[in-house]
Design a protein around this motif. Structure first.
Motif, PDB file in Angstrom:
ATOM      1  N   ASP A 362       2.159  -1.985 -10.562  1.00  0.00           N
ATOM      2  CA  ASP A 362       1.171  -0.929 -10.781  1.00  0.00           C
ATOM      3  C   ASP A 362      -0.045  -1.082  -9.878  1.00  0.00           C
ATOM      4  O   ASP A 362      -1.075  -0.426 -10.094  1.00  0.00           O
ATOM      5  CB  ASP A 362       0.723  -0.922 -12.241  1.00  0.00           C
ATOM      6  N   ASN A 452       4.692   0.374  -2.385  1.00  0.00           N
ATOM      7  CA  ASN A 452       4.559   1.161  -3.609  1.00  0.00           C
ATOM      8  C   ASN A 452       5.944   1.644  -4.022  1.00  0.00           C
ATOM      9  O   ASN A 452       6.549   2.470  -3.347  1.00  0.00           O
ATOM     10  CB  ASN A 452       3.623   2.352  -3.383  1.00  0.00           C
ATOM     11  N   TRP A 454       8.092   3.517  -6.940  1.00  0.00           N
ATOM     12  CA  TRP A 454       7.821   4.442  -8.042  1.00  0.00           C
ATOM     13  C   TRP A 454       9.151   5.008  -8.557  1.00  0.00           C
ATOM     14  O   TRP A 454       9.604   6.038  -8.091  1.00  0.00           O
ATOM     15  CB  TRP A 454       6.906   5.563  -7.561  1.00  0.00           C
TER      16      TRP A 454
END
Length: 584
Positions: A362, A452, A454
């Motif tokens: 996160d 990142n 996701w």
């Protein structure tokens, strides 16, 4: 129905018995063909057991399995009974003409055989069975065949199937033997095809232990010889010779040095996967199988190598129109090592940094550590008395530490690395660490490459979006590999947007995203794919790369002689390596 006479099974005459079909339930339970077979990872043993089984009834049998195009062209086919190539090609060519597009059936029958099939995008997975076979068992077998193919092929295309044809054939052989389904699942098939042997691991462990003991014994003997030589010199006696050539002998020191030099790591025998695969395909007699024992007379099975038979077999395949190509290693599997400079001077410097980073999924840097070192190697005695001029432009707050023999005051005031005693020289032909530094922080601004990941849940599984961004624009990262774990047994991921290249390893259950270079001109990139699973299945994400530029701005800009202060020619290599780079 009158089932008639059933004679008991005679083990001494397994091929001669009289029975009617179907046999009574009591006989079915005692029929050795219906009992679950004990599996063995050795392909020769399994095929010997299959060869010695009593013959099956010719009525209920799976004849062949194949992957073909919608036009009936066979891409890969495996026959489980005696069948010519012409007949199997004819059956597959007739298959598309027999299908009725108006009905949603998964099988079609002719006068002699039954086709059980399942569409695989632009291809068909087809089982050819007798008409008396159990259609429910055939459908279950078909589903297992269809699950095996994504384990070896990234995409369901003709070229990909052809590339992994032998892997698929070996897996098919684990599912069906002599026309009958084996009691195996997907995990067992993966284990059998990997051919991981516990006995081989034990043998290697024992052999390594014996090698270590032999080395220790040789070193002990060498020390005893050196001690005997020193004792003889103290007492004024002539040093005894060991052995001799003519009238001369070998002195104790030379004998000890010879024994010490003889302690060399032996080369371990390598067994390539191609040889193991050929063995699994039943080609052991052609390819040759050798079982090596450490000592003593060998009583194991030895099959002579017949290279000519292999060449004849390959020539026959070529005559039949098959394309035979040699296998090549994937570039992503080659070790990523930076080669040293071609022209290495008598004074050579190596600036090496190792980075260890842990981030949360996160966001937020949990820990970042960078360890660096400057190593000096002098190969010419005339260049031993030198000083290194270091330029430190780092603004990250690193901690520096010099070697205990280096003049710290000189380094602090003038940024020069030299020995405390200017009359001494640096050691010859040794890599000496003269300066090292360390950086530890949890500040997000120091992350060199941010990742990142996701994953978003959808109706069919998860849609995963991954992007990278180079935050340290002065770096140039080479051979970047971002590894994402994927769920097992759900097939290959469906790739959407992609920068660079990817590779799906179904055995390790990982998806590798490969990028040759990430620099200031190529700072960002993304990857999108869809696959069945949960968001937690795609972590931790790991990153590996190498770089010819260091992370902390510390460089050697010159080397001078101590006396004349004249410049010295030198060579230098810089590398940044990854110890750990994880997004948890």
């Amino acid at each position: 129905m009158n089932e008639g006479l059933v004679l008991p099974f005679d083990p001494a005459k397994p091929h001669f018995r009289l029975e009617t079909w179907p046999p009574p339930p009591s006989f079915r339970r005692s029929d050795p063909r219906r009992e679950p077979a004990r599996r063995c990872c050795c392909p020769i043993t399994r095929r010997t057991e299959q060869r010695d089984r009593p013959p099956h009834d010719a009525e209920m049998v799976l004849l062949a399995t194949a992957v073909c195009t919608k036009a009936g062209k066979a891409i890969i086919s495996r026959q489980f009974v005696e069948m010519t190539r012409t007949r199997i090609e004819g059956l597959l060519a007739a298959f598309p003409k027999l299908m009725n597009t108006g009905k949603q059936h998964t099988f079609v029958e002719t006068e002699s055989v039954r086709y059980v099939y399942q569409p695989l995008e632009k291809l068909y997975m087809v089982l050819i069975t007798t008409k008396n076979s159990n259609i429910l068992e055939d459908l279950e077998t078909l589903r297992l065949f269809s699950r095996v193919i994504p384990e070896y092929c990234r995409v369901l295309e003709e070229s990909e199937i052809s590339e992994h044809c032998f892997d698929l054939i070996f897996a098919f052989d684990e599912i069906v033997a002599l026309g009958y389904r084996e009691n195996v699942n997907l995990a067992q098939i993966r284990t059998f095809t990997e051919m991981d042997s516990h006995e081989e691991k034990v043998f290697r462990a024992v052999r390594e232990t014996q090698e270590r003991e032999a080395k220790a014994e040789m070193r002990r003997k060498a020390k005893e010889l050196q001690q005997a030589r020193r004792d003889a010199e103290r007492q004024g006696k002539k040093v005894p010779g060991y052995g001799g050539f003519g009238s001369g002998g070998i002195s104790g020191s030379s004998a000890a040095s010879m024994i010490t030099d003889a302690i060399i790591e032996p080369e371990k025998p390598k067994m390539t996967s191609a040889v193991m695969r050929a063995d699994a395909a039943g080609l052991a007699c052609e390819a040759g199988l050798y079982i090596i024992r450490p000592s003593g007379p060998s009583k194991a099975l030895k099959l002579g190598a017949k290279g000519k038979d292999v060449e004849n077999f390959v020539d026959k395949l070529k005559l039949e129109g098959e394309q035979i190509s040699s296998s090549t290693k994937r570039s992503s599997e080659v070790a990523k090592v930076l080669s040293p400079p071609v022209n290495v001077e008598s004074v050579h410097l190596k600036v090496e940094e190792k980075i260890s980073l842990t981030c949360g999924r996160d966001g937020g840097l949990q820990n970042l550590e960078v360890h660096g070192m400057i190593m000096l190697r002098v190969s010419d005695e005339k260049q031993g008395r030198i000083r290194l001029h270091v330029e430190n432009d780092d603004k990250k707050g690193i901690q520096l530490q010099t070697h205990p023999n280096v003049d710290k005051k000189l380094f602090t005031t003038d940024s020069l690395i030299g020995l405390k005693n200017p009359e001494k020289s640096f050691p010859l032909n040794n890599d000496v660490g003269v300066l090292k530094w360390r950086l530890q922080t949890n500040d997000d601004a120091f992350i060199p490459l941010s990742i990142n990941c996701w994953p978003s849940e959808s109706a069919t599984g998860c849609d995963v979006n991954i992007e990278y961004e180079l935050q340290e624009s002065t770096l140039e990262l080479n051979d970047v590999t971002i590894t994402i774990p994927v769920p097992a047994g759900v097939g290959a991921p469906l790739i959407g947007e992609l920068d660079g290249e990817y590779r799906h390893d179904s055995r390790k259950n990982i998806l590798e995203w490969n990028l040759p270079v990430i620099d200031a001109k190529n700072k960002t990139g993304s990857l999108e794919f869809s696959i069945a699973g949960q968001p937690n299945d795609f972590f931790p994400v790991t990153v590996s790369f190498v770089s010819k530029r260091n992370y902390c701005n510390i460089q050697v800009i010159g080397i001078n002689h101590v006396d004349s202060n004249s410049p010295v020619r030198y060579s230098m290599e810089t590398m940044l390596l990854v110890e750990k780079y994880e997004i948890l």
